[in-house]
Design a protein around this motif. Structure first.
Motif, mmCIF file in Angstrom:
data_model
loop_
_atom_site.group_PDB
_atom_site.id
_atom_site.type_symbol
_atom_site.label_atom_id
_atom_site.label_comp_id
_atom_site.label_asym_id
_atom_site.label_seq_id
_atom_site.Cartn_x
_atom_site.Cartn_y
_atom_site.Cartn_z
ATOM 1 N N GLY A 164 26.605 35.675 13.496
ATOM 2 C CA GLY A 164 25.824 35.115 14.591
ATOM 3 C C GLY A 164 26.623 34.158 15.454
ATOM 4 N N LEU A 165 26.325 34.142 16.739
ATOM 5 C CA LEU A 165 26.932 33.185 17.654
ATOM 6 C C LEU A 165 26.323 31.815 17.381
ATOM 7 C CD1 LEU A 165 29.020 33.421 20.008
ATOM 8 C CD2 LEU A 165 27.067 33.454 21.562
ATOM 9 N N SER A 166 27.136 30.798 17.196
ATOM 10 C CA SER A 166 26.632 29.493 16.756
ATOM 11 C C SER A 166 25.618 28.892 17.724
ATOM 12 C CB SER A 166 27.800 28.517 16.569
ATOM 13 O OG SER A 166 28.519 28.364 17.786
ATOM 14 N N SER A 167 25.768 29.187 19.017
ATOM 15 C CA SER A 167 24.850 28.620 20.008
ATOM 16 C C SER A 167 23.513 29.348 20.065
ATOM 17 C CB SER A 167 25.498 28.639 21.397
ATOM 18 O OG SER A 167 25.847 29.970 21.761
ATOM 19 N N ASP A 168 23.446 30.570 19.526
ATOM 20 C CA ASP A 168 22.213 31.358 19.525
ATOM 21 C C ASP A 168 22.369 32.469 18.493
ATOM 22 O OD1 ASP A 168 20.011 32.989 19.927
ATOM 23 O OD2 ASP A 168 20.177 33.010 22.111
ATOM 24 N N LEU A 169 21.676 32.336 17.380
ATOM 25 C CA LEU A 169 21.848 33.292 16.286
ATOM 26 C C LEU A 169 21.269 34.675 16.594
ATOM 27 C CD1 LEU A 169 21.141 31.051 13.162
ATOM 28 C CD2 LEU A 169 23.341 31.918 13.988
ATOM 29 N N SER A 170 20.543 34.823 17.694
ATOM 30 C CA SER A 170 20.076 36.159 18.056
ATOM 31 C C SER A 170 21.159 36.954 18.787
ATOM 32 C CB SER A 170 18.823 36.089 18.927
ATOM 33 O OG SER A 170 19.116 35.557 20.204
ATOM 34 N N LEU A 171 22.321 36.337 19.007
ATOM 35 C CA LEU A 171 23.459 37.002 19.630
ATOM 36 C C LEU A 171 24.575 37.157 18.609
ATOM 37 C CD1 LEU A 171 23.689 34.903 22.938
ATOM 38 C CD2 LEU A 171 22.272 36.910 22.493
ATOM 39 N N LEU A 172 25.290 38.250 18.686
ATOM 40 C CA LEU A 172 26.433 38.453 17.812
ATOM 41 C C LEU A 172 27.658 37.710 18.353
ATOM 42 C CD1 LEU A 172 26.224 42.299 17.043
ATOM 43 C CD2 LEU A 172 25.526 40.406 15.561
ATOM 44 N N ASN A 173 28.425 37.166 17.439
ATOM 45 C CA ASN A 173 29.716 36.591 17.789
ATOM 46 C C ASN A 173 30.731 37.739 17.802
ATOM 47 O OD1 ASN A 173 32.118 35.269 18.066
ATOM 48 N ND2 ASN A 173 31.942 34.049 16.191
ATOM 49 N N ILE A 174 30.984 38.285 18.966
ATOM 50 C CA ILE A 174 31.815 39.485 19.075
ATOM 51 C C ILE A 174 33.249 39.201 18.657
ATOM 52 C CG2 ILE A 174 32.671 41.237 20.690
ATOM 53 C CD1 ILE A 174 30.098 40.760 22.323
ATOM 54 N N SER A 175 33.680 37.952 18.796
ATOM 55 C CA SER A 175 35.058 37.619 18.428
ATOM 56 C C SER A 175 35.270 37.565 16.921
ATOM 57 C CB SER A 175 35.468 36.282 19.061
ATOM 58 O OG SER A 175 34.684 35.219 18.534
ATOM 59 N N HIS A 176 34.180 37.544 16.142
ATOM 60 C CA HIS A 176 34.333 37.569 14.681
ATOM 61 C C HIS A 176 34.927 38.916 14.273
ATOM 62 C CE1 HIS A 176 33.394 37.540 10.416
ATOM 63 N NE2 HIS A 176 33.067 36.245 10.514
#
Length: 392
Positions: free
Chosen positions: A300-312
Motif C-alpha cells: 500500500g501507498l503510505s499516504s493512501d492504502l487504497s492505492l498501490l505503491n508501484i515502486s515497491h
C-alpha cells in the motif's frame, strides 16, 4: 430460466393491453428501440400467431460471428434455438416446430445469412450485427450480416409482435447499429450480485440490443485518509470477487460465498454470449486497490492504502500473479485493468499500465482497456497507443 427474465417478459406481454397497434412514423416503426421500417404501400398486417415453425437455413447453421469481443460466439443454429425458446416462453404457442432446411416454408420465421453485406458502423467498419427483417403475407424472414445480426433481428421481431398485439405491418426493415460497443457497467466489487443475476441482466440487455457488460470485479468503499487510521483502512469494506483455490492467491479473497468460482464465471459468460452479450472483466489497480493491500499491506501507498505503491518491488509481480491466475477464465478478446483515479507518481503510473498491458498481451493475447480519469496533459501521454482509454 430465472425469475427476473420471466418477470420482464411478462411485463412486456402486458403491452398487449396498453398499445393498440404498432405505430409507423415516416420510415420508422415504434419499437425498443425504434427501427427503420418501410411498410408496404398496400398496407396490411401479418398475424404472428399464424407462425408454424422457426427454420434455420441449413447452409449456415454452423456459422459464427468472429468480429465481436467474445471468444465463444454462438452459431446460427444456437441463436435460432434460443429464439424458438423465447417464442414458447412469451406466447406459449402450440404445435410450433424448429427445423433446419434449405428454404422457407409458408408461415415460418426463416433465419438466414447475407454473405455479401454492405452495412457499416458509424466509423466505417463493416457491421456484422446488421440485419434485414421482412414481413410478408406468407411469413417472416430475418437475413443477418452474421448469426449475431440475425439474433438482433429476432429481438426486433419480438418487439414488433408485442407492440402490434400480434398483427405486424407488412413491410421491411434494414437495421444497422451505429456503434460496435453498446452496453453498461456493473459494479460487482462494492456489491455482490449472484451469477444468476448477471445472466438475467445479460438477457435484459440483449432485449435492447446491448452487447457489452463491463463487470467491475474488485473495489472498496472510499478510504477517507483524513479520517481513517491505518487500522480502519485495513478493515474497511473491500472485495475481490473471483475465487480460486490456487495457493498463489490464497488470502486475496476471504469471502467465497460472495464470489465467482471458475464454474460460476464460465456459466454466466456462456449465458451472456448465448444472447449476444460479452462480459468484459475488470480487475482494478493501482487505484481502488484496497482488497489487494488488505491481503499484502506492505504494497500500500503510505499516504493512501487504497492505492498501490508501484515502486515497491513486489507490486507489479503481485498484479501479474493475480492476472495470470484468472486470465484463462476470460472468454473475451479484451480485459480492463482499471488504472482509475491514481494520485501517486505519474512515472510509476505510466510504467505500471504499460508493463501490465504488455504482460496481458503476452500471456493472454488480449487487448487492454483502462479508465481515462486524468485530464489530457503531457505527463499522461506516455501510455502505449495500443491501450484503449475508456472515458466517463
Amino acid at each position: 430460466m430465472a425469475f427476473f427474465y420471466l418477470a420482464w417478459l411478462y411485463t412486456l406481454a402486458t403491452l398487449y393491453t396498453v398499445v393498440s397497434s404498432t405505430a409507423i412514423v415516416g420510415s420508422r416503426v415504434i419499437g425498443i428501440p425504434t427501427i427503420p421500417y418501410n411498410a408496404s404501400d398496400g398496407g396490411g398486417t401479418y398475424t404472428f400467431s399464424n407462425i408454424k415453425s422457426v427454420i434455420v437455413d441449413e447452409a449456415y447453421t454452423g456459422w459464427v460471428d468472429n468480429t465481436g469481443e467474445t471468444l465463444i460466439p454462438r452459431t446460427l443454429h444456437q441463436f435460432g434455438g434460443l429464439f424458438f425458446s423465447d417464442i414458447l416462453t412469451i406466447w406459449q404457442v402450440q404445435n410450433l416446430s424448429q427445423i433446419d432446411a434449405a428454404a422457407p416454408e409458408p408461415h415460418c420465421v426463416f433465419l438466414t445469412i447475407s454473405e455479401n453485406y454492405p452495412y457499416k458502423y458509424a466509423n466505417g467498419e463493416p457491421a456484422a450485427e446488421a440485419y434485414e427483417l421482412e414481413v410478408t403475407t406468407e411469413g417472416i424472414t430475418i437475413r443477418g450480416a452474421s448469426p449475431l445480426g440475425v439474433w438482433w433481428g429476432t429481438r426486433s421481431l419480438i418487439h414488433l409482435a408485442l407492440l402490434s398485439r400480434g398483427n405486424i405491418p407488412i413491410g421491411k426493415s434494414v437495421d444497422v447499429p451505429g456503434w460496435k460497443i453498446r452496453g453498461m457497467m456493473l459494479d460487482a466489487g462494492r456489491h455482490y450480485y449472484p451469477s444468476e443475476f448477471i445472466s438475467d441482466l445479460c438477457a435484459y440487455m440483449s432485449f435492447f440490443k446491448q452487447n457489452t457488460l463491463h463487470l467491475h470485479l474488485s473495489d472498496n468503499l472510499y478510504n477517507n485518509v483524513k479520517l481513517y487510521s491505518r487500522e480502519q483502512s485495513l478493515s474497511l469494506y473491500a472485495r475481490f470477487r473471483l475465487w480460486s483455490d490456487s495457493s498463489l492467491v490464497s488470502g486475496l479473497n476471504k469471502f467465497k460465498n460472495e464470489s465467482y468460482t471458475e464454474e460460476d464465471y464460465n456459466s454466466m459468460q456462456l449465458a451472456c454470449a448465448s444472447r449476444g452479450v460479452t462480459i468484459i472483466p475488470e480487475i482494478e489497480a493501482p487505484g481502488h486497490a484496497l482488497p489487494i493491500v488488505q491481503w499484502k499491506p506492505e504494497l500500500g501507498l503510505s499516504s493512501d492504502l487504497s492505492l498501490l505503491n508501484i515502486s515497491h518491488p513486489e507490486t507489479i509481480p503481485t498484479m501479474k500473479t493475480i492476472w495470470v491466475t484468472f486470465l484463462g477464465w476470460f472468454a473475451t478478446k479484451t480485459v480492463h485493468i482499471g488504472a482509475d483515479e491514481y494520485t501517486g507518481d505519474v512515472g510509476d503510473y505510466n510504467h505500471f499500465v504499460n508493463e501490465m498491458a504488455d504482460f496481458i498481451r503476452a500471456h493472454g493475447s488480449k487487448d487492454v482497456r483502462i479508465w481515462g480519469t486524468f485530464p489530457p496533459k503531457p505527463d499522461y501521454q506516455n501510455i502505449d497507443q495500443n491501450v484503449s482509454i475508456q472515458h466517463y
